[in-house]
Design an enzyme around this catalytic site. Structure first.
Site, PDB file in Angstrom:
ATOM      1  N   LYS A  39       1.012  -1.363  -0.127  1.00  0.00           N
ATOM      2  CA  LYS A  39      -0.324   0.074  -0.230  1.00  0.00           C
ATOM      3  C   LYS A  39       0.716   1.582   0.026  1.00  0.00           C
ATOM      4  CE  LYS A  39      -1.847   0.626   3.867  1.00  0.00           C
ATOM      5  NZ  LYS A  39      -1.067   1.084   4.639  1.00  0.00           N
ATOM      6  N   PRO A 114      -3.822   1.780   8.002  1.00  0.00           N
ATOM      7  CA  PRO A 114      -3.034   0.655   8.701  1.00  0.00           C
ATOM      8  C   PRO A 114      -3.916  -0.392   7.879  1.00  0.00           C
ATOM      9  CG  PRO A 114      -3.894   1.988  10.007  1.00  0.00           C
ATOM     10  CD  PRO A 114      -3.960   2.595   9.374  1.00  0.00           C
ATOM     11  N   GLY A 115      -3.696  -1.473   7.908  1.00  0.00           N
ATOM     12  CA  GLY A 115      -4.641  -2.897   7.772  1.00  0.00           C
ATOM     13  C   GLY A 115      -4.922  -3.737   8.662  1.00  0.00           C
ATOM     14  N   GLY A 469     -34.562  11.604  70.892  1.00  0.00           N
ATOM     15  CA  GLY A 469     -35.388  10.955  72.236  1.00  0.00           C
ATOM     16  C   GLY A 469     -34.148  10.572  73.210  1.00  0.00           C
ATOM     17  N   GLY A 474     -34.857   3.991  73.829  1.00  0.00           N
ATOM     18  CA  GLY A 474     -35.501   2.756  72.192  1.00  0.00           C
ATOM     19  C   GLY A 474     -35.506   3.645  71.230  1.00  0.00           C
ATOM     20  N   LYS A 475     -35.520   4.533  71.167  1.00  0.00           N
ATOM     21  CA  LYS A 475     -34.546   4.905  69.553  1.00  0.00           C
ATOM     22  C   LYS A 475     -34.230   3.918  68.651  1.00  0.00           C
ATOM     23  CE  LYS A 475     -32.035   7.765  70.127  1.00  0.00           C
ATOM     24  NZ  LYS A 475     -32.027   8.051  71.858  1.00  0.00           N
ATOM     25  N   SER A 543     -29.654  14.140  69.157  1.00  0.00           N
ATOM     26  CA  SER A 543     -29.882  15.506  68.572  1.00  0.00           C
ATOM     27  C   SER A 543     -31.011  16.194  69.799  1.00  0.00           C
ATOM     28  CB  SER A 543     -30.985  15.081  67.263  1.00  0.00           C
ATOM     29  OG  SER A 543     -31.563  13.861  67.096  1.00  0.00           O
TER      30      SER A 543
END
Lengths: 634, 309
Positions: A39, A114-115, A469, A474-475, A543
């Site tokens: 080529k 390219p081939g 709480g 008990g959360k 919290s």
């Protein structure tokens, strides 16, 4: 003979010659085949025979031939085109190189590609701008797997004109029989490729037979030489016959009196006074002026770069497309297309890429690989991903609707590239097959994935249940039962627990008031992100301060934040003391303990107020679930 | 020529018109996609054509980017005059940049050789200028037919944050869809004239009547013969070697650069027509007049990896 001698005469003749060049057209062609097929030698031969090699280059070539050459004492023409150091060392062509030569009739731009199979992407690159492909085969070997691949890729990239260069014919004794065999074999398999013109030429690039000069050693061949064919082949003007398409590249606004749209006409023609429509929004106007490189013109055609002004003020920007109102392009956010993958990292369905289509860039995702195509056998293969140099037929979803045409009808408005969002590399190339409008696809808005979309795909409403709480109230026990119940109903949940978070995200925080505030701020932010992800999040934190619980509430949308007050008197908590903390606090071993020497500000307007003395935790949790059902969350 | 009912030609767009349109498309694409582009203006014929195309691309607006000339302080005096006149005539911003360290060190082509001079005063200076102004795209007038490594370079050629080119890792470039995405510090060199040949350039200059530096046309000029090349004595800084004599000769230049590094050719071609005629029968390629390409045959690729245009 050559143009050079004809124009020696006079200055007027030179001027005339140059003006005549104005009519010379341009042919872009691709050469493919492996280096063993000759080529690069063929291109070297074309340059050499059309006198495009100058004496100094020839001298350099002779030097290089001694160093790298593969043909012994002769000049190795291939060295002319294999430019990069690595290629010269390895003797292979690894990238597309562009070469130029001209005759009196045409100027040629050659993409030398390219081939080998690992360079399929390079061949596709060269093919994307070519009008014609020259496929080389070695006469000794005949059609190879790679010949089929090259024909397929050329066809896929929309090349409609093919030359089969049967090279090294000298090595099969200039045999007509051998040549005819190869030609017949190619014709039979290339039938399905829809090439408009096909010519097979027997040649020897090394010795020049039938490249630019007719061979005296093949009296049996009556067809054109390669150069004759390249000079005369009519590659048509489909682009001119297609409907008018004008992707706006740049809005030209020098002052308030002028508003023009600059771009290259992708197909068709346009004239002053023509109606045009903005694809998509559908606003129509008429062409007021067309400014071409040479000034104002009445008409313009495909491939010309112009600036168009309209009679009406329409809001048009880069990426919009002006088109013929009677033949509009598809405008869709989904399409089926062939994709060639060009990156080492595989293409994965669902991953988002940037798509540049015309002058528009959007984000795009392959939603489904319909099938992969084996480039050697053309078989369809199921695939989950696409690797380097692989080709597949895919469905794609775009972040917004764009205007396009099928590639077959319009190479310019039917092609796109895909770009990696992280590396910015060009990773894929695509050819649109058709727009997708199937009902199942229509509401699939792939890319604006937001909270609502995520929640919808989870089949739930996001929510934050903020359990507050005293320690020992008990959360965590209740939250844990609530989560199990939600999970049992198929909800996606997550629990943020005070102790767990303090071991990780918040391990740098202590129990001073400032640290408690920061503790809650961080947890509030995490809860917000989880809600954004569509989850039902259970936060279990003492919290103690109202303002921080308020701050967390403000991070979330209306109706998403539910404060759950687990109301257990401190005496009861001290009695339970599951972790022995109250004892330690009482003994002065723990400072700043809520309820002992740090305050707890009870909620005033909690959504859920749970009295948690002498009750079965399951029953308390059910109270929460009932509330959530009322709100449509559980 | 086939003319259709509405007066449009059915023929294909001619070679020059196709090249012109392609270049304008590239120039507009850069202007539209980049934050801060600049046009490298080297004053030569290719730069002149590129600038002419930029003026057309944005008309009636002005090109939305400045010109940058990297001045090695060794350019022909005629080039500097022409540069300043051109910027003034077209009303464009012109940035002239010279490597201050190179000046401080007194770098020059005579004492330091073409290679060191080019590296410090051109390659390094260009990198400094691009970094200083934060340009994310720079137009260059290079053509693929000039030289072998250029033949493989993309139209949008990616440069890493140290301005280097990696020929083995170029972005695929298909259709006219140029990838303009770069990260901070990276940039693109854009080559709108990639597909033009030297003949195309001259034909276009002639048909468009584009002003050119007079040095392209033959005139009597003072030259000395050195290393087989004719070097013009453009100012008093040029030291004469033993045995060298300054001669007045009818000469012209096929390519322009630093005067001590640019060979003249003996010629009577004092009109554009005559230049084209001469070129059509020429037997040497245009870059052979440049000393810097001779270092070794892959020297351009090396320079480009280091950040040379």
């Amino acid at each position: 003979m050559s143009m050079n001698e004809q124009i020696l005469a006079s200055e007027e003749a030179v001027t005339e010659y140059i003006l005549a060049q104005e009519d010379k057209d341009q042919l872009r062609f691709l050469t493919c085949g492996s280096v063993d097929d000759g080529k690069s030698t063929l291109i070297g031969r074309l340059l050499y025979d059309t006198k495009l090699i100058f004496e100094d280059q020839l001298a350099a070539l002779e030097r290089d031939s001694k160093k790298h050459g593969t043909v012994g004492e002769e000049i190795d023409l291939a060295l002319l085109v294999d430019g990069l150091e690595a290629e010269r060392e390895q003797g292979i062509t690894i990238d597309v190189a562009y070469r130029f030569f001209a005759t009196d009739k045409r100027k040629f731009i050659v993409a030398d590609t390219p081939g080998h199979e690992q360079y399929t992407r390079n061949m596709a690159t060269g093919a994307s701008t070519a009008d014609l492909a020259v496929l080389l085969v070695d006469a000794r070997n005949g059609l190879m797997v790679q010949t089929r691949r090259h024909a397929f890729i050329a066809s896929l990239l929309g090349i409609r004109h093919v030359v089969l260069a049967v090279n090294k014919i000298d090595l099969v004794d200039y045999s007509e029989t051998r040549f005819e065999e190869i030609r017949a074999e190619f014709e039979s398999f290339a039938n399905g490729f829809d090439f408009e013109t096909f010519v097979a030429i027997p040649m020897s690039a090394r010795f020049g037979d039938n490249v630019t000069a007719r061979s005296e050693r093949m009296g049996w061949y009556n067809g054109p030489t390669l150069l004759e064919h390249l000079e005369t082949v009519d590659v048509g003007e489909h682009v001119l016959e297609a409907p008018f398409r004008f992707p706006v590249q740049w809005v030209n606004r020098p002052n308030l009196d002028f508003r023009g749209y600059s771009g290259t006409i992708a197909s068709g023609k346009v004239a002053v006074g023509d109606s045009v429509v903005v694809a998509g929004p559908g606003k129509t106007s008429k062409v007021a002026r067309i400014i071409a490189p040479e000034g104002d013109v009445k008409t313009a055609r495909a491939e010309e770069a112009v600036t168009i002004t309209l009679e009406d003020e329409i809001d048009i920007s880069r990426g919009d497309q002006l088109c013929a109102p009677e033949a509009r392009p598809d405008v869709a956010d989904q399409m089926a297309a062939h994709v060639i993958w060009m990156a080492d990292d595989a293409m994965l369905p669902g991953r988002s890429y940037l798509m540049k289509i015309g002058t528009k860039t959007v984000t795009a995702t392959v939603t489904e690989i319909k099938h992969k195509i084996n480039v050697n056998s053309f078989e369809h293969i199921a695939a989950k991903k696409l690797d380097l140099n692989e080709i597949a037929f895919c469905n794609l979803a775009l972040s917004q609707a764009v205007a396009f045409d099928p590639y077959e009808a319009n190479r310019s408005t039917g092609s796109f590239i895909l770009i990696d969002r992280m590396t910015n590399a060009t990773v894929g190339a695509g050819m649109v097959w058709f727009a997708l409008r199937r009902a199942t696809n229509i509401h699939w808005q792939a890319l604006e994935v937001d909270k609502a979309a995520r929640a919808e795909s989870l089949g739930q409403k996001p929510a934050v249940l903020w359990f507050t709480g005293l320690s020992g109230s008990g959360k965590s026990t209740i939250a844990s039962i609530v989560e199990k119940k939600l999970h049992a109903e198929g909800k996606q949940t997550y629990t943020l627990d005070g102790d767990n978070i303090r071991h990780g995200l918040n391990r740098d925080l202590g129990f001073t008031d400032a640290d408690r505030v920061e503790n809650i701020r961080r947890v509030g932010e995490v809860a917000r992100l989880f809600a954004d992800a569509g989850l039902i999040t259970l936060v279990s934190f003492i919290s103690p301060f109202r303002s921080e619980r308020g701050m967390a509430r403000e991070l979330l949308d209306e109706g998403e934040f539910f404060e759950v007050f687990v109301d257990t008197p401190i005496e009861e908590c001290k009695k339970r003391d599951p972790k022995g903390l109250y004892k330690k606090a009482a003994a002065g071993e723990i400072k700043n303990f809520t309820g002992i020497d740090s305050p707890y500000e009870a909620p005033e307007n909690a959504e859920i107020h749970l009295h948690n003395v002498n009750r079965d935790p399951e029953e308390v949790a059910d109270e929460v679930i009932r509330f959530l059902k009322d709100k449509g969350i559980a | 020529m086939n003319v259709t009912a509405n007066g449009l030609t059915a023929q294909r767009l001619s070679n020059l018109r196709r090249l012109e349109a392609e270049s304008i498309h590239i120039i507009r694409e850069v202007a539209a996609e980049f934050r801060n582009p600049v046009m490298l203006y080297s004053i030569g014929k290719d730069s002149g054509v590129m600038l002419h195309l930029a003026m057309k691309a944005f008309y009636p607006s002005k090109p939305p980017f400045p010109l940058l000339h990297v001045d090695t302080t060794w350019k022909f005096r005629d080039m500097i005059t022409f540069r300043d006149e051109t910027a003034k005539r077209l009303g464009l911003d012109l940035i002239v940049y010279t490597n201050p360290e190179g000046v401080a060190q007194g770098i020059n082509p005579f004492d330091h050789g073409s290679s060191v001079h080019t590296h410090i005063m051109k390659t390094e200076a260009l990198k400094q200028a691009l970094t200083k102004y934060g340009f994310d795209a720079a137009f260059g007038g290079a053509r693929r037919d000039e030289e072998k490594s250029r033949a493989k370079e993309r139209v949008f050629s990616f440069r890493n944050s140290s301005h280097g080119w990696d020929p083995k890792n170029q972005r695929p470039e298909l259709w006219n869809l140029y990838n303009a995405r770069v990260a901070k510090g990276e940039s693109i060199r854009a080559f709108p004239l990639s597909n033009w040949t030297e003949l195309d350039i001259w034909q276009y200059i002639l048909t468009e009547n584009i002003p050119m530096v007079p040095l392209y046309k033959a005139a009597r000029r003072p030259v000395v013969e050195r290393d087989g090349m004719l070097i013009m004595v453009d100012d008093e800084r040029m030291p004469l070697l033993p045995g060298e004599v300054v001669q007045e000769k009818m000469v012209r230049f096929r390519t322009l650069g630093c005067y001590p590094l640019t060979g003249a050719i003996e010629s009577d071609a004092d009109t554009l027509q005559a230049i084209v005629k001469e070129m059509l029968i020429a037997r040497t390629s245009e870059r052979s007049g440049r000393l810097i390409d001779h270092d070794d045959s892959a020297s351009m690729e090396k320079k480009k990896r280091e950040g040379y245009f």
